[in-house]
Design a protein around this motif. Structure first.
Motif, PDB file in Angstrom:
ATOM      1  N   TYR A  24      -4.782   9.098  -1.879  1.00  0.00           N
ATOM      2  CA  TYR A  24      -4.525   9.983  -3.013  1.00  0.00           C
ATOM      3  C   TYR A  24      -3.125   9.802  -3.574  1.00  0.00           C
ATOM      4  O   TYR A  24      -2.897  10.034  -4.767  1.00  0.00           O
ATOM      5  CB  TYR A  24      -4.807  11.433  -2.629  1.00  0.00           C
ATOM      6  CG  TYR A  24      -6.290  11.655  -2.389  1.00  0.00           C
ATOM      7  CD1 TYR A  24      -7.203  11.515  -3.434  1.00  0.00           C
ATOM      8  CD2 TYR A  24      -6.787  11.955  -1.128  1.00  0.00           C
ATOM      9  CE1 TYR A  24      -8.561  11.670  -3.230  1.00  0.00           C
ATOM     10  CE2 TYR A  24      -8.145  12.106  -0.912  1.00  0.00           C
ATOM     11  CZ  TYR A  24      -9.034  11.972  -1.961  1.00  0.00           C
ATOM     12  OH  TYR A  24     -10.382  12.114  -1.758  1.00  0.00           O
ATOM     13  N   THR A  46      -2.329   7.554  -6.736  1.00  0.00           N
ATOM     14  CA  THR A  46      -2.427   8.044  -8.118  1.00  0.00           C
ATOM     15  C   THR A  46      -1.092   8.573  -8.635  1.00  0.00           C
ATOM     16  O   THR A  46      -1.002   9.020  -9.776  1.00  0.00           O
ATOM     17  CB  THR A  46      -3.481   9.163  -8.225  1.00  0.00           C
ATOM     18  OG1 THR A  46      -3.037  10.321  -7.487  1.00  0.00           O
ATOM     19  CG2 THR A  46      -4.821   8.715  -7.691  1.00  0.00           C
ATOM     20  N   GLY A  57     -11.260  13.658  -6.926  1.00  0.00           N
ATOM     21  CA  GLY A  57      -9.831  13.422  -6.721  1.00  0.00           C
ATOM     22  C   GLY A  57      -9.318  12.206  -7.461  1.00  0.00           C
ATOM     23  O   GLY A  57      -8.116  11.930  -7.433  1.00  0.00           O
ATOM     24  N   THR A 103      -6.432  14.589 -12.897  1.00  0.00           N
ATOM     25  CA  THR A 103      -5.200  14.448 -12.122  1.00  0.00           C
ATOM     26  C   THR A 103      -3.990  14.778 -12.982  1.00  0.00           C
ATOM     27  O   THR A 103      -3.064  15.480 -12.540  1.00  0.00           O
ATOM     28  CB  THR A 103      -5.074  13.025 -11.558  1.00  0.00           C
ATOM     29  OG1 THR A 103      -6.190  12.759 -10.707  1.00  0.00           O
ATOM     30  CG2 THR A 103      -3.801  12.860 -10.742  1.00  0.00           C
ATOM     31  N   SER A 141     -14.212  15.824  -2.665  1.00  0.00           N
ATOM     32  CA  SER A 141     -13.146  14.870  -2.387  1.00  0.00           C
ATOM     33  C   SER A 141     -13.030  14.510  -0.907  1.00  0.00           C
ATOM     34  O   SER A 141     -12.731  13.356  -0.573  1.00  0.00           O
ATOM     35  CB  SER A 141     -11.809  15.396  -2.914  1.00  0.00           C
ATOM     36  OG  SER A 141     -11.513  16.672  -2.386  1.00  0.00           O
TER      37      SER A 141
END
Length: 353
Positions: free
Chosen positions: A237, A240, A38, A44, A79
């Motif tokens: 998360y 990001t 992740g 990503t 993840s």
């Protein structure tokens, strides 16, 4: 004669590609395994649908180069389990929030499970002795293998000649003399090997493809910890994504930077206060402390903040739609449209994380 099998940890980078080739050239059947945490920057960006400056799409490097060089590849999503590695590393962090020793040990454990499942004999890693300061010196390598329960089972083809012999070398499954003895950060020998082994395309070596090694990510991570005392999976998360602001009231606001981030945020819109323009521009989510309702003043402030990143009229104004999350069946849904007026950059900078 029994054909030996190996499982290789595969990032898609040059070192791990070379490591697999060196082992394959000794007649070993290699399965490449790529672990999804992740936090891979390239992956990503690919998932968000972003494009490079030349207009091309980002691609998962493991998928790309496994296909190009004919490697058998498995992608494994770790993840969920990885959250605990990031937030509570036994061996601490590197220069940012990178738990490199714990990360590597965890990946070795998962690779060992796959090794046992498919009946492979050993593991392969593209690590180079002393290339990375935290996890690739000899003491750290020994700790990692001990923690993972794989002592003697990990062949590192690029540095094998300067490391203690492994079980596969001792038992003659592979020829140690055909492996390398690379030490340090120079890539000169890897580039020579790439030519020799027909590796004509590869990711350019970089300082880090993981958000956890990024200074900006670390700053946002530490701000959440210092403000909240802990961090949730969603908090982690979301680090990001987008531009991050902390209002004086303690409410966290994340404003998107591009269409890809907008699609990502829209997928989470039911879980947070959500703001979007009646027109073109950025969208945002807001998280008040302790999941309380936003005040009318905060809604107006966030609308003004979002307007700063939207296509407004000549006076700097645009209508912003907002809606509340559904925390529980007992809370009434709130939604509406409010006029957003562009905030000055000086104000934003006092809130920017």
């Amino acid at each position: 004669m029994v054909r030996r099998k190996a499982v290789a940890l595969y990032s898609g980078g040059l070192d791990s590609t070379l490591a697999i080739k060196l082992i394959q050239n000794q007649g070993i059947d290699v399965t490449a395994v790529h672990f999804y945490t992740g936090f891979c920057i390239t992956e990503t960006k690919r998932r968000r649908g972003e494009k490079k400056e030349d207009g091309s799409h980002y691609m998962n490097p493991a998928l790309r180069y496994a296909a190009r060089y004919g490697f058998k590849l498995e992608i494994v999503d770790i993840s969920d389990e990885y959250f605990n590695i990031v937030t509570n590393p036994k061996y601490g962090y590197g220069s940012n929030v990178n738990p490199c020793i714990d990360c590597r040990a965890f990946m070795y454990k998962k690779a060992k499970e796959i090794m046992d499942e498919i009946g492979a004999d050993f593991l392969v890693s593209g690590e180079v002795l002393n290339q990375r300061p935290m996890s690739q010196h000899l003491k750290a390598m020994k700790i990692i293998e001990r923690e993972a329960g794989v002592e003697g089972l990990v062949v590192k083809p690029l540095s094998a000649k300067v490391l203690p012999p492994t079980i596969p070398e001792i038992k003659g499954w592979i020829d140690r003399s055909r492996l390398e003895g690379i030490v340090g950060r120079s890539r000169k020998r890897q580039l020579e090997l790439a030519k020799q082994l027909g590796i004509d395309e590869y990711e350019q070596p970089a300082g880090g493809c993981c958000y956890l090694t990024d200074e900006n990510f670390a700053r946002k991570y530490n701000e959440v910890i210092s403000f909240q005392g802990s961090i949730s999976r969603d908090d982690l998360y979301l680090l990001t994504i987008g531009r991050h602001f902390r209002l004086p009231t303690g409410t966290k606001v994340i404003v998107t930077r591009n269409e890809g981030e907008g699609r990502f945020i829209r997928g989470l819109s039911k879980n947070y206060w959500f703001f979007e323009p009646v027109g073109k521009g950025a969208v945002a989510i807001a998280k008040p402390i302790e999941n309380r309702e936003l005040t009318e003043e905060e809604i107006k402030t966030i609308a003004d903040l979002v307007a700063r990143y939207c296509k407004t009229d000549e006076t700097g104004k645009i209508n912003i739609k907002y809606s509340s999350p559904k925390y529980s069946l007992s809370l009434e849904k709130k939604e509406g449209i409010i006029l957003g007026e562009k905030l000055q950059e000086e104000t934003l900078e006092t809130w920017r994380i």
